[in-house]
Write a protein that holds these residues in place. Structure first.
Motif, PDB file in Angstrom:
ATOM      1  N   SER A 117     -10.839   2.460   5.494  1.00 22.70           N
ATOM      2  CA  SER A 117      -9.402   2.219   5.490  1.00 22.70           C
ATOM      3  C   SER A 117      -8.889   2.193   4.064  1.00 22.70           C
ATOM      4  O   SER A 117      -9.569   1.727   3.151  1.00 22.70           O
ATOM      5  CB  SER A 117      -9.085   0.879   6.162  1.00 22.70           C
ATOM      6  N   ILE A 118      -7.668   2.688   3.863  1.00 15.43           N
ATOM      7  CA  ILE A 118      -7.081   2.708   2.533  1.00 15.43           C
ATOM      8  C   ILE A 118      -6.115   1.542   2.326  1.00 15.43           C
ATOM      9  O   ILE A 118      -5.497   1.429   1.282  1.00 15.43           O
ATOM     10  CB  ILE A 118      -6.349   4.052   2.271  1.00 15.43           C
ATOM     11  N   LEU A 119      -5.992   0.640   3.290  1.00 17.46           N
ATOM     12  CA  LEU A 119      -5.091  -0.505   3.152  1.00 17.46           C
ATOM     13  C   LEU A 119      -5.879  -1.670   2.568  1.00 17.46           C
ATOM     14  O   LEU A 119      -6.577  -2.393   3.262  1.00 17.46           O
ATOM     15  CB  LEU A 119      -4.494  -0.875   4.509  1.00 17.46           C
ATOM     16  N   THR A 120      -5.799  -1.857   1.257  1.00 13.34           N
ATOM     17  CA  THR A 120      -6.576  -2.881   0.579  1.00 13.34           C
ATOM     18  C   THR A 120      -5.902  -4.231   0.687  1.00 13.34           C
ATOM     19  O   THR A 120      -4.757  -4.356   1.128  1.00 13.34           O
ATOM     20  CB  THR A 120      -6.736  -2.528  -0.907  1.00 13.34           C
ATOM     21  N   ASP A 121      -6.611  -5.286   0.236  1.00 17.20           N
ATOM     22  CA  ASP A 121      -6.043  -6.632   0.259  1.00 17.20           C
ATOM     23  C   ASP A 121      -4.761  -6.705  -0.555  1.00 17.20           C
ATOM     24  O   ASP A 121      -3.825  -7.406  -0.201  1.00 17.20           O
ATOM     25  CB  ASP A 121      -7.060  -7.641  -0.291  1.00 17.20           C
ATOM     26  N   ARG A 122      -4.717  -5.977  -1.670  1.00 16.07           N
ATOM     27  CA  ARG A 122      -3.527  -6.009  -2.516  1.00 16.07           C
ATOM     28  C   ARG A 122      -2.312  -5.499  -1.752  1.00 16.07           C
ATOM     29  O   ARG A 122      -1.207  -5.994  -1.903  1.00 16.07           O
ATOM     30  CB  ARG A 122      -3.751  -5.146  -3.755  1.00 16.07           C
ATOM     31  N   GLN A 123      -2.525  -4.503  -0.884  1.00 12.87           N
ATOM     32  CA  GLN A 123      -1.400  -3.919  -0.155  1.00 12.87           C
ATOM     33  C   GLN A 123      -1.032  -4.731   1.077  1.00 12.87           C
ATOM     34  O   GLN A 123      -0.023  -4.489   1.707  1.00 12.87           O
ATOM     35  CB  GLN A 123      -1.748  -2.489   0.261  1.00 12.87           C
ATOM     36  N   THR A 124      -1.896  -5.684   1.443  1.00  9.42           N
ATOM     37  CA  THR A 124      -1.618  -6.476   2.633  1.00  9.42           C
ATOM     38  C   THR A 124      -1.395  -7.949   2.302  1.00  9.42           C
ATOM     39  O   THR A 124      -1.533  -8.815   3.161  1.00  9.42           O
ATOM     40  CB  THR A 124      -2.770  -6.357   3.652  1.00  9.42           C
ATOM     41  N   ASP A 125      -1.104  -8.265   1.039  1.00 10.54           N
ATOM     42  CA  ASP A 125      -0.800  -9.641   0.647  1.00 10.54           C
ATOM     43  C   ASP A 125       0.382 -10.173   1.439  1.00 10.54           C
ATOM     44  O   ASP A 125       1.275  -9.433   1.828  1.00 10.54           O
ATOM     45  CB  ASP A 125      -0.464  -9.717  -0.852  1.00 10.54           C
ATOM     46  N   ARG A 126       0.403 -11.471   1.631  1.00  6.90           N
ATOM     47  CA  ARG A 126       1.520 -12.089   2.339  1.00  6.90           C
ATOM     48  C   ARG A 126       2.807 -11.883   1.543  1.00  6.90           C
ATOM     49  O   ARG A 126       2.856 -12.139   0.348  1.00  6.90           O
ATOM     50  CB  ARG A 126       1.251 -13.579   2.526  1.00  6.90           C
ATOM     51  N   ALA A 151       4.510   3.768   4.087  1.00  9.11           N
ATOM     52  CA  ALA A 151       4.754   4.876   3.159  1.00  9.11           C
ATOM     53  C   ALA A 151       3.428   5.501   2.717  1.00  9.11           C
ATOM     54  O   ALA A 151       3.299   6.729   2.625  1.00  9.11           O
ATOM     55  CB  ALA A 151       5.544   4.397   1.952  1.00  9.11           C
ATOM     56  N   LEU A 152       2.429   4.657   2.451  1.00  6.60           N
ATOM     57  CA  LEU A 152       1.123   5.151   2.031  1.00  6.60           C
ATOM     58  C   LEU A 152       0.457   5.936   3.161  1.00  6.60           C
ATOM     59  O   LEU A 152      -0.140   6.993   2.936  1.00  6.60           O
ATOM     60  CB  LEU A 152       0.234   3.985   1.606  1.00  6.60           C
ATOM     61  N   ILE A 153       0.567   5.424   4.374  1.00  8.48           N
ATOM     62  CA  ILE A 153       0.001   6.107   5.536  1.00  8.48           C
ATOM     63  C   ILE A 153       0.635   7.480   5.717  1.00  8.48           C
ATOM     64  O   ILE A 153      -0.051   8.492   5.913  1.00  8.48           O
ATOM     65  CB  ILE A 153       0.185   5.254   6.807  1.00  8.48           C
ATOM     66  N   LYS A 154       1.966   7.542   5.616  1.00  4.96           N
ATOM     67  CA  LYS A 154       2.665   8.821   5.778  1.00  4.96           C
ATOM     68  C   LYS A 154       2.296   9.813   4.680  1.00  4.96           C
ATOM     69  O   LYS A 154       2.188  11.019   4.930  1.00  4.96           O
ATOM     70  CB  LYS A 154       4.174   8.582   5.809  1.00  4.96           C
ATOM     71  N   LEU A 155       2.112   9.308   3.472  1.00  5.74           N
ATOM     72  CA  LEU A 155       1.715  10.178   2.366  1.00  5.74           C
ATOM     73  C   LEU A 155       0.337  10.789   2.632  1.00  5.74           C
ATOM     74  O   LEU A 155       0.135  11.998   2.463  1.00  5.74           O
ATOM     75  CB  LEU A 155       1.686   9.389   1.059  1.00  5.74           C
ATOM     76  N   LEU A 156      -0.601   9.970   3.059  1.00  2.00           N
ATOM     77  CA  LEU A 156      -1.952  10.463   3.345  1.00  2.00           C
ATOM     78  C   LEU A 156      -1.954  11.429   4.526  1.00  2.00           C
ATOM     79  O   LEU A 156      -2.696  12.418   4.537  1.00  2.00           O
ATOM     80  CB  LEU A 156      -2.886   9.283   3.615  1.00  2.00           C
ATOM     81  N   GLN A 157      -1.133  11.141   5.532  1.00  2.00           N
ATOM     82  CA  GLN A 157      -1.022  12.055   6.674  1.00  2.00           C
ATOM     83  C   GLN A 157      -0.504  13.413   6.230  1.00  2.00           C
ATOM     84  O   GLN A 157      -0.967  14.456   6.708  1.00  2.00           O
ATOM     85  CB  GLN A 157      -0.103  11.448   7.739  1.00  2.00           C
ATOM     86  N   TYR A 158       0.450  13.398   5.302  1.00  2.00           N
ATOM     87  CA  TYR A 158       1.033  14.646   4.800  1.00  2.00           C
ATOM     88  C   TYR A 158       0.020  15.435   3.975  1.00  2.00           C
ATOM     89  O   TYR A 158      -0.102  16.651   4.125  1.00  2.00           O
ATOM     90  CB  TYR A 158       2.264  14.333   3.953  1.00  2.00           C
ATOM     91  N   VAL A 159      -0.740  14.737   3.126  1.00  6.91           N
ATOM     92  CA  VAL A 159      -1.669  15.414   2.220  1.00  6.91           C
ATOM     93  C   VAL A 159      -2.955  15.833   2.926  1.00  6.91           C
ATOM     94  O   VAL A 159      -3.431  16.961   2.770  1.00  6.91           O
ATOM     95  CB  VAL A 159      -2.007  14.504   1.017  1.00  6.91           C
ATOM     96  N   PHE A 160      -3.538  14.907   3.719  1.00  8.48           N
ATOM     97  CA  PHE A 160      -4.849  15.152   4.307  1.00  8.48           C
ATOM     98  C   PHE A 160      -4.815  15.471   5.808  1.00  8.48           C
ATOM     99  O   PHE A 160      -5.826  15.859   6.372  1.00  8.48           O
ATOM    100  CB  PHE A 160      -5.761  13.937   4.077  1.00  8.48           C
ATOM    101  N   ALA A 174      -4.601   9.558   8.150  1.00  6.10           N
ATOM    102  CA  ALA A 174      -4.798   8.401   7.277  1.00  6.10           C
ATOM    103  C   ALA A 174      -5.823   7.480   7.929  1.00  6.10           C
ATOM    104  O   ALA A 174      -5.664   7.111   9.096  1.00  6.10           O
ATOM    105  CB  ALA A 174      -3.491   7.649   7.062  1.00  6.10           C
ATOM    106  N   PRO A 175      -6.897   7.116   7.227  1.00 13.11           N
ATOM    107  CA  PRO A 175      -7.863   6.162   7.794  1.00 13.11           C
ATOM    108  C   PRO A 175      -7.312   4.742   7.706  1.00 13.11           C
ATOM    109  O   PRO A 175      -7.049   4.237   6.620  1.00 13.11           O
ATOM    110  CB  PRO A 175      -9.105   6.354   6.911  1.00 13.11           C
ATOM    111  N   VAL A 176      -7.105   4.112   8.845  1.00 16.69           N
ATOM    112  CA  VAL A 176      -6.541   2.768   8.898  1.00 16.69           C
ATOM    113  C   VAL A 176      -7.401   1.895   9.802  1.00 16.69           C
ATOM    114  O   VAL A 176      -8.163   2.398  10.632  1.00 16.69           O
ATOM    115  CB  VAL A 176      -5.084   2.790   9.426  1.00 16.69           C
TER     116      VAL A 176
END
Length: 225
Positions: A14-23, A38-47, A50-52
């Motif tokens: 998964s590309i959703l790190t702790d920093r991106q999921t902080d409260r 936004a990050l998920i959509k970017l990865l979907q567009y490029v690759f 998106a691994p989540v």
């Protein structure tokens, strides 16, 4: 960084790190969610996907303990973990579209889709969030049933861990691609499971075709740069 991102993709992490999921703070209630989407959509567009984590795209709940003697006969199916309802009662604990995964026993890891009131007991339920279609999630998890079954642990009556399920990595394409997959797989699924469509040999051939196309549609290869 770009290199760490590509390494995570290559490993299927998964590309959703702790920093991106902080409260979030009070002034930025929706900011982390917006950034993740936004990050998920970017990865979907490029690759193309998106691994989540399963936990990032669903709301999970656990079934409630019940016995047959504690209930009255009715029309609501009780999902006890097997491939068919165990019996029927007069009340439900969940309704709406969701995916159920059997929690323990021989059928642990069995995946089913529901769009009616049911009483879920020995299992986990997953509702879709905004970036995934629940029907697509059903097909993806159904495809991975052997993997889910292999995740069960414990002596006596083996069982699945809810926290381990939540860490399952899902390769998620865009919603438009999800809907395209659903349309094709729903059609093939109907052909495979309705005996009125043909003789058993024809039905078996359709099932093999369905499984082939399901795996093709739900598998994603990294784009070459």
């Amino acid at each position: 960084s770009r290199d760490s991102l590509l390494t995570s993709l290559d490993k299927g992490e998964s590309i959703l790190t702790d920093r991106q999921t902080d409260r979030p703070t009070d002034r930025q209630t929706d900011r982390p969610t917006e950034l993740k989407d936004a990050l998920i959509k970017l990865l979907q567009y490029v690759f193309g996907y998106a691994p989540v984590l399963l936990a990032d795209i669903t709301t999970a709940f656990r079934g409630e303990y019940i016995t047959k003697k504690d209930s009255r006969k009715g029309t609501i199916p009780v999902i006890l973990g097997g491939q068919e309802p165990a019996y029927y009662i007069d009340r439900f604990n969940h309704k709406g579209k969701f995916v159920a995964i059997a929690r323990s026993g021989v059928s642990a890891g069995f995946v089913s889709f529901w769009d009616e009131p049911i009483f879920l007991t020995d299992g986990f339920g997953f509702e879709a969030k905004r970036i995934v279609d629940i029907r697509y999630l059903y097909y993806e998890l159904k495809r991975r049933e052997p993997e889910l079954n292999a995740m069960k642990r414990g002596a006596g009556v083996p069982h699945l861990s809810g926290s381990e399920l939540n860490q399952l990595v899902i390769h998620l394409p865009s919603l438009s691609r999800q809907k395209e997959c659903i349309r094709k797989l729903d059609k093939l699924d109907a052909l495979c499971h309705d005996i009125s469509f043909g003789l058993p040999a024809e039905i078996e051939a359709r099932k093999k075709q369905y499984e082939y196309y399901r795996d093709k549609l739900l598998s994603f290869k990294e784009k070459k740069g």
